[in-house]
Design a protein around this motif. Structure first.
Motif, short mmCIF file in Angstrom:
data_model
loop_
_atom_site.label_atom_id
_atom_site.label_comp_id
_atom_site.label_asym_id
_atom_site.label_seq_id
_atom_site.Cartn_x
_atom_site.Cartn_y
_atom_site.Cartn_z
N SER A 107 -25.27 -2.40 -3.40
CA SER A 107 -25.54 -1.65 -4.64
C SER A 107 -25.72 -2.57 -5.85
N GLY A 108 -25.06 -3.72 -5.85
CA GLY A 108 -25.19 -4.65 -6.97
C GLY A 108 -26.23 -5.73 -6.76
N LEU A 109 -26.95 -5.64 -5.64
CA LEU A 109 -27.92 -6.69 -5.29
C LEU A 109 -29.04 -6.88 -6.31
N PRO A 110 -29.63 -5.84 -6.87
CA PRO A 110 -30.69 -6.08 -7.86
C PRO A 110 -30.20 -6.89 -9.07
N PHE A 111 -29.02 -6.56 -9.58
CA PHE A 111 -28.48 -7.29 -10.72
C PHE A 111 -28.15 -8.74 -10.33
N ALA A 112 -27.56 -8.92 -9.14
CA ALA A 112 -27.25 -10.27 -8.66
C ALA A 112 -28.52 -11.09 -8.46
N PRO A 149 -11.52 -2.78 -15.74
CA PRO A 149 -10.98 -2.17 -14.51
C PRO A 149 -11.95 -2.29 -13.34
N MET A 150 -11.39 -2.32 -12.15
CA MET A 150 -12.22 -2.32 -10.94
C MET A 150 -12.90 -0.95 -10.82
N PRO A 151 -14.13 -0.91 -10.35
CA PRO A 151 -14.81 0.38 -10.17
C PRO A 151 -14.05 1.26 -9.17
N ALA A 152 -14.00 2.53 -9.44
CA ALA A 152 -13.27 3.46 -8.58
C ALA A 152 -13.97 3.69 -7.25
N ASN A 153 -15.28 3.57 -7.23
CA ASN A 153 -16.04 3.85 -6.01
C ASN A 153 -16.38 2.57 -5.21
N LEU A 154 -15.53 1.56 -5.28
CA LEU A 154 -15.74 0.31 -4.56
C LEU A 154 -15.61 0.56 -3.06
N GLU A 180 -14.77 0.14 0.91
CA GLU A 180 -13.53 -0.35 1.52
C GLU A 180 -13.60 -1.84 1.88
N LYS A 181 -14.77 -2.28 2.35
CA LYS A 181 -14.93 -3.70 2.68
C LYS A 181 -14.71 -4.58 1.45
N MET A 182 -15.24 -4.16 0.32
CA MET A 182 -15.08 -4.93 -0.93
C MET A 182 -13.63 -4.89 -1.40
N GLN A 183 -12.97 -3.74 -1.25
CA GLN A 183 -11.57 -3.64 -1.64
C GLN A 183 -10.71 -4.60 -0.83
N LYS A 184 -10.98 -4.69 0.48
CA LYS A 184 -10.23 -5.61 1.33
C LYS A 184 -10.49 -7.06 0.95
N ALA A 185 -11.75 -7.38 0.66
CA ALA A 185 -12.10 -8.75 0.28
C ALA A 185 -11.44 -9.13 -1.04
N MET A 186 -11.48 -8.23 -2.01
CA MET A 186 -10.85 -8.51 -3.30
C MET A 186 -9.34 -8.64 -3.16
#
Length: 125
Positions: free
Chosen positions: A97-102, A30-35, A37-43
């Motif tokens: 928020s995902g930059l360290p993992f990326a 599932p998509m994360p619930a706390n995504l 708004e910019k990411m939601q629009k892009a997805m």
């Protein structure tokens, strides 16, 4: 010992991309619930286009499989590179928020490519 560590890193990296690619076809994560708004629009835009997600998923699955196999690791790395650049840029521009993992994944990919640099030399002649 160094070769074993490198193989395990390549295996985990490949499995991660196979999993991410398969998710683009079967939607089992599932998509994360706390995504943001910019990411939601892009997805939503990517999904609306229709062909981008299956293409990216196919490249991720094939690239992940190729990275696991030592003989084809260089080809898999070059296939995953544009996807990884997109992941890194998305995490820089959209949501950090995902930059360290990326960044860790990008470093692993670059180390895989550096390990196979002799295979890329004909591209630069």
């Amino acid at each position: 010992m160094k070769n074993k560590i490198f193989f395990v890193l390549s295996l985990l990296f490949g499995l991660l991309f196979i999993n991410a690619g398969l998710n683009k076809f079967f939607y089992y994560m599932p998509m994360p619930a706390n995504l943001p708004e910019k990411m939601q629009k892009a997805m939503a835009a990517f999904t609306e286009i229709g062909w981008i997600m299956p293409l990216t998923g196919a490249v991720e699955v094939l690239g992940g499989l190729l990275i696991i196999i030592p003989k084809t690791r260089a080809l898999g790395a070059i296939m995953i590179l544009p996807v990884m650049v997109g992941i890194l840029l998305t995490n820089i521009v959209q949501d950090t928020s995902g930059l360290p993992f990326a960044a860790v994944l990008f470093i692993i990919l670059i180390s895989i490519m550096l390990q196979n640099k002799e295979k890329y030399s004909p591209l630069f002649k």
